[in-house]
Design an enzyme around this catalytic site. Structure first.
Site, short mmCIF file in Angstrom:
data_model
loop_
_atom_site.label_atom_id
_atom_site.label_comp_id
_atom_site.label_asym_id
_atom_site.label_seq_id
_atom_site.Cartn_x
_atom_site.Cartn_y
_atom_site.Cartn_z
N ASP A 97 43.56 43.10 41.33
CA ASP A 97 43.36 43.77 42.62
C ASP A 97 43.66 42.89 43.81
O ASP A 97 44.00 43.38 44.88
CB ASP A 97 41.92 44.31 42.71
CG ASP A 97 40.90 43.23 42.50
OD1 ASP A 97 40.60 42.50 43.46
OD2 ASP A 97 40.43 43.08 41.36
N ASN A 141 23.09 44.78 54.98
CA ASN A 141 24.35 44.46 54.30
C ASN A 141 25.40 44.28 55.39
O ASN A 141 25.61 45.20 56.18
CB ASN A 141 24.72 45.64 53.38
CG ASN A 141 26.13 45.57 52.81
OD1 ASN A 141 26.72 46.59 52.52
ND2 ASN A 141 26.67 44.38 52.64
N TYR A 147 38.29 46.32 45.74
CA TYR A 147 37.61 45.45 44.79
C TYR A 147 36.11 45.67 44.68
O TYR A 147 35.55 45.63 43.59
CB TYR A 147 37.87 43.99 45.21
CG TYR A 147 36.97 43.01 44.52
CD1 TYR A 147 37.22 42.64 43.20
CD2 TYR A 147 35.86 42.48 45.15
CE1 TYR A 147 36.38 41.76 42.54
CE2 TYR A 147 35.02 41.60 44.50
CZ TYR A 147 35.28 41.24 43.19
OH TYR A 147 34.46 40.40 42.54
P1 AMP Z 1 40.92 33.96 43.25
O1 AMP Z 1 40.72 33.56 41.85
O2 AMP Z 1 40.23 33.04 44.21
O3 AMP Z 1 42.35 34.20 43.63
O4 AMP Z 1 40.16 35.35 43.44
C1 AMP Z 1 40.77 36.51 43.00
C2 AMP Z 1 39.82 37.28 42.14
O5 AMP Z 1 38.56 37.43 42.79
C3 AMP Z 1 40.38 38.66 41.89
O6 AMP Z 1 40.46 38.82 40.49
C4 AMP Z 1 39.40 39.62 42.51
O7 AMP Z 1 39.04 40.62 41.58
C5 AMP Z 1 38.19 38.79 42.90
N1 AMP Z 1 37.80 38.98 44.32
C6 AMP Z 1 38.53 39.39 45.36
N2 AMP Z 1 37.81 39.42 46.50
C7 AMP Z 1 36.58 39.01 46.19
C8 AMP Z 1 35.37 38.85 46.93
N3 AMP Z 1 35.29 39.09 48.23
N4 AMP Z 1 34.29 38.40 46.26
C9 AMP Z 1 34.36 38.14 44.96
N5 AMP Z 1 35.46 38.28 44.21
C10 AMP Z 1 36.57 38.71 44.80
#
Ligand code: AMP
Length: 512
Positions: free
Chosen positions: A358, A113, A254
């Site tokens: 978050d 990981n 998150y």
């Molecule tokens: P976005 O829609 O691209 O702004 O992504 C934000 C959303 O993705 C938030 O609701 C977070 O809960 C989730 N998120 C944040 N970081 C990650 C990550 N590394 N991988 C997957 N989801 C994420």
């Protein structure tokens, strides 16, 4: 960023058992609790008296193991397993772990990981020396390094290999005689040792999986440690000369499950404190608080408690849609968000709502949520984010790979507010984040990696450094150089000296 560098982001879950006749089934249960860490593929390898038996496949754990006979076949008293989450470009069966290697002196299996910062150059060097790779994952590199070490014991060879790879990693290794776990010198990813009532040991990315198999936590593996589990119990070996905890703050924000504890801090409680702090830092007149399910419900509870506003269910998540983040195109990503969330009209209609999420990565989710709530009749939508703006890429295993994808790298808070269409927008401060998580220790930022927020990377960036430095706007470069000069707290951090000299070279070029 080159395709070679772009393809190797992995955030995964690992789980292993030593000393139980039902090892592969327990590993299945453990991985099931870690499914949130990876939904692209899964695999288990068991140790049947030295013969390693493997079953791997693409998809969720229940899709890969859809038939009892698949677990039955994985005989033996030890097993390791993996759930994989990677960018769309590398979703091939070849990359599904654990990898099994057949050697003249015994089988070995390995899973991982994290993300190695010097993987592309190590791989190139190994290929030039004749090594053959069958996947494009980082994991195989370690096995080549183990086999190339001139030392005589597996443990010594592993120490050599671990001191050659850089970046974020938690490894699990299975042989006929032992199960081994290893963590990078910064402990970017969590790894915990547990013990079952019958004396069997388990290693897991998160403590939530220990609970599922009825194991008690023995200890968290510390930065730079190897843990060897065999029929005599477990022992710890420190392989790295310099260590400094900088665990990924996104695990708390998150990624990890709320019922997990990381270095003694419960993830739900940390998120709740982030929400409380956010309420103190960015209060707003409103009628209710709504958490974006699932990862922001804890922060919403904290915000509601401090603000005195009711915590309502204004958004409902369809629990059967996998994460949207990994969708390869923006169009599919937007479709994914639409399938995932719905607004509860009768709750939000005519109300001023504070929505807690978050994080904002590209802005797709927040923009959609604001639109959903407004269409459902919300009078005002105030977005509150329980982490600071994500401005810099992660090179240690969280899929936030390039600056160009990060909306906060290009836009101010006001510009983001306008893009997502909210009535107001505020983020948690960096101090607020660090204090809310509240790790005990004297490492910088309390032992957290916060580089995505401020660019203060705790290690050299190796193969990623040139591209990263070239992508920095002048003001950022100046700020980071100043920052590096004033705060070179990280032990032996070559990134700090690189950024200072890069800035000096840039300044000279500008002057001449
Ligand atoms: P976005 O829609 O691209 O702004 O992504 C934000 C959303 O993705 C938030 O609701 C977070 O809960 C989730 N998120 C944040 N970081 C990650 C990550 N590394 N991988 C997957 N989801 C994420």
């Amino acid at each position: 960023m080159s395709a070679e560098l772009e393809e190797i982001h992995e955030e995964c879950g690992i789980f292993g058992v030593w000393g139980d006749p039902d090892a592969s089934r327990l590993t299945y249960f453990g991985l099931h609790a870690l499914q949130h860490r990876g939904q692209e593929g899964a695999g288990i390898v068991s140790n049947d008296h030295g013969h390693l038996i493997s079953h791997r496949g693409l998809g969720l754990l229940t899709q890969v193991f859809h038939d009892e006979s698949q677990i039955e076949r994985l005989k033996g008293e030890a097993a390791i397993g993996h759930v994989r989450y990677a960018t769309a470009g590398s979703s091939s069966f070849d990359n599904i772990q654990p990898f099994t290697f057949r050697f003249h002196d015994g089988d070995m299996s390995l899973c991982h990981n994290g993300n190695l910062t010097n993987c592309p150059s190590l791989r190139r060097k190994l290929e030039n020396e004749g090594a053959i790779f069958r996947s494009n994952s980082d994991t195989e590199v370690l096995m080549h390094l183990i086999r190339r070490s001139p030392r005589s014991t597996l443990l010594d060879r592993l120490c050599d290999a671990l001191n050659t790879v850089h970046g974020g990693f938690a490894y699990l290794l299975l042989t006929e005689h032992e199960m081994i776990g290893a963590l990078d010198p910064n402990g970017f990813r969590p790894l915990t040792l547990g013990r079952m009532k019958n004396g069997a040991y388990v290693l897991s990315s998160e403590t939530c999986a220990l609970d599922v198999v009825g194991a008690e936590r023995v200890r968290d593996i510390q930065p730079g440690e190897i843990v060897v589990v065999d029929n005599d119990g477990y022992r710890i070996v420190q392989y790295a000369p310099h260590t400094q905890l900088s665990i990924c703050s996104m695990e708390f924000i998150y990624f990890a499950r709320p019922d997990s504890d990381i270095y003694g801090v419960n993830v739900h409680s940390a998120r709740k404190r982030m929400g409380s702090r956010l309420a103190l830092e960015s209060a707003v007149e409103a009628d209710m608080v709504i958490g974006v399910p699932n990862s922001s419900l804890s922060a919403a509870a904290g915000y509601a408690e401090i603000s005195g506003l009711p915590n309502e269910m204004g958004l409902v998540k369809n629990q059967y849609v996998a994460r949207t983040f990994i969708q390869p195109t923006q169009e599919l990503r937007e479709q994914g968000v639409r399938m995932k969330l719905s607004a509860v009209r009768s709750v939000v209609s005519g109300k001023r709502v504070v929505v807690i999420d978050d994080s904002i990565v590209r802005g797709t989710t927040s923009r959609h949520i604001v639109q959903l709530l407004k269409e459902a009749g919300a009078a005002e939508v105030h977005m509150r984010i329980s982490s600071p703006p994500l401005k810099y890429p992660c090179f240690y295993g969280i899929d936030i790979s390039t600056t160009k994808e990060l909306i906060a790298a290009k836009k101010s808070v006001e510009e983001i507010r306008e893009f997502i269409g909210a009535d107001s927008l505020a983020f948690l401060s960096l101090d607020g984040l660090v204090e809310s998580i509240g790790l005990q220790g004297d490492a910088p930022y309390g032992g957290l990696c916060v580089a995505y927020f401020n660019g203060d990377y705790p290690t050299a960036l190796d193969d990623y450094e040139a591209d990263f430095l070239a992508s920095l706007p002048s003001e950022d470069c100046e700020r980071l150089a100043h920052f590096a000069e004033c705060n070179s707290e990280y032990v032996g951090n070559e990134f700090h000296s690189s950024i200072v000299s890069h800035h000096a070279r840039r300044a000279l070029r500008v002057d001449s």
